[in-house]
Design an enzyme around this catalytic site. Structure first.
Site, PDB file in Angstrom:
ATOM      1  N   SER A  75       0.884  -1.215   0.066  1.00 59.02           N
ATOM      2  CA  SER A  75      -0.161   0.250   0.173  1.00 59.02           C
ATOM      3  C   SER A  75       0.882   1.198  -0.028  1.00 59.02           C
ATOM      4  O   SER A  75       1.834   1.367   0.733  1.00 59.02           O
ATOM      5  CB  SER A  75      -0.823  -0.124   1.225  1.00 59.02           C
ATOM      6  N   GLU A  77       0.327   3.697   1.580  1.00 63.49           N
ATOM      7  CA  GLU A  77       0.298   4.430   2.695  1.00 63.49           C
ATOM      8  C   GLU A  77       1.004   3.334   3.892  1.00 63.49           C
ATOM      9  O   GLU A  77       0.810   3.459   5.171  1.00 63.49           O
ATOM     10  CB  GLU A  77      -1.162   4.636   3.343  1.00 63.49           C
TER      11      GLU A  77
HETATM   12  P1  13P Z   1      -3.718   2.080  -1.668  1.00 62.64           P
HETATM   13  O1  13P Z   1      -3.281   1.264  -0.605  1.00 62.64           O
HETATM   14  O2  13P Z   1      -4.093   0.972  -2.804  1.00 62.64           O
HETATM   15  O3  13P Z   1      -2.254   2.371  -2.069  1.00 62.64           O
HETATM   16  O4  13P Z   1      -4.480   3.113  -1.554  1.00 62.64           O
HETATM   17  C1  13P Z   1      -4.294   4.514  -1.110  1.00 62.64           C
HETATM   18  C2  13P Z   1      -5.160   5.226  -0.372  1.00 62.64           C
HETATM   19  O5  13P Z   1      -5.922   4.589   0.219  1.00 62.64           O
HETATM   20  C3  13P Z   1      -5.155   6.491  -0.119  1.00 62.64           C
HETATM   21  O6  13P Z   1      -5.982   6.964   0.823  1.00 62.64           O
END
Ligand code: 13P
Length: 200
Positions: A75, A77
């Site tokens: 992710s 994040e």
């Molecule tokens: P990912 O976990 O798919 O990168 O999602 C990004 C996100 O939720 C930004 O708020």
């Protein structure tokens, strides 16, 4: 099945549930858990649809970004998740949603008062809004830490929701309560002047 495999499967199942319940939107939102003794964070991959995500897609990594298992990117994040695990010893699961009612308050930079008992019992009080930081940076997590002080959830300005727990089950429940409190507070505001339980 070993613990790691069980945890990966649990993340996939809870992510799909979150998608169906409208806590996640598109591929956004992310979920992780932390095996503290082993120093291993398991996290959803970036930009993968929840209806096709499989256990082997879950990335296993250290909090410093070292990938231990997995062939997909973690992710975007992951730094926010890692910052929370570093700051909070009582937290072993982090769930970032885009649940719409709570996120609506986050884009207004407004806190959500504790109008239901669940906010006090499960979340620790009102739901604060963490100061804005660019998505994907560690600052998102660092800004969330004070907003999470004494709490199991907060919102992230112009971004979404952060729910934490001692395990995935608790983090999930807390994310559901954040959205429930936000929804009821929002409807209550449209018909009157809601009163926080903390004022009673
Ligand atoms: P990912 O976990 O798919 O990168 O999602 C990004 C996100 O939720 C930004 O708020």
């Amino acid at each position: 099945m070993d613990t790691l495999q069980n945890m990966k499967q649990e993340i996939v199942e809870r992510s799909l549930q979150a998608f169906h319940e409208g806590l996640f939107s598109g591929t956004s939102g992310n979920m992780s858990c932390f095996l503290r003794e082993e120093g291993k964070m398991l996290i959803t991959p970036t930009s993968v649809r929840y209806d096709v995500m499989k256990a082997e897609d879950i990335v296993v990594m250290k909090l410093d970004g070292t990938i231990l298992e997995g062939y997909l990117k973690p992710s975007s994040e992951w730094r926010m998740h890692a910052a929370i695990y570093e700051a909070r010893n009582d937290v072993n699961a982090v769930f970032h949603t885009h649940s719409p009612y709570a996120t609506a308050f986050a884009v207004n930079h407004q806190m959500i008062p504790a109008v239901l008992i669940e906010a006090l019992v499960f979340l620790g009080g009102d739901i604060r809004c963490a100061e804005y930081a660019t998505p994907g940076t560690k600052e998102v997590g660092l800004n969330a830490v004070p907003a999470l002080d004494g709490r199991m959830g907060c919102t992230l300005a112009n971004h979404g929701v952060l729910a934490v727990g001692k395990d995935l089950q608790q983090a999930y429940l807390n994310a559901e309560y954040i959205e429930d409190v936000a929804k009821i507070y929002s409807v209550a505001r449209s018909v009157g002047a809601p009163i926080s339980l903390e004022k009673l």
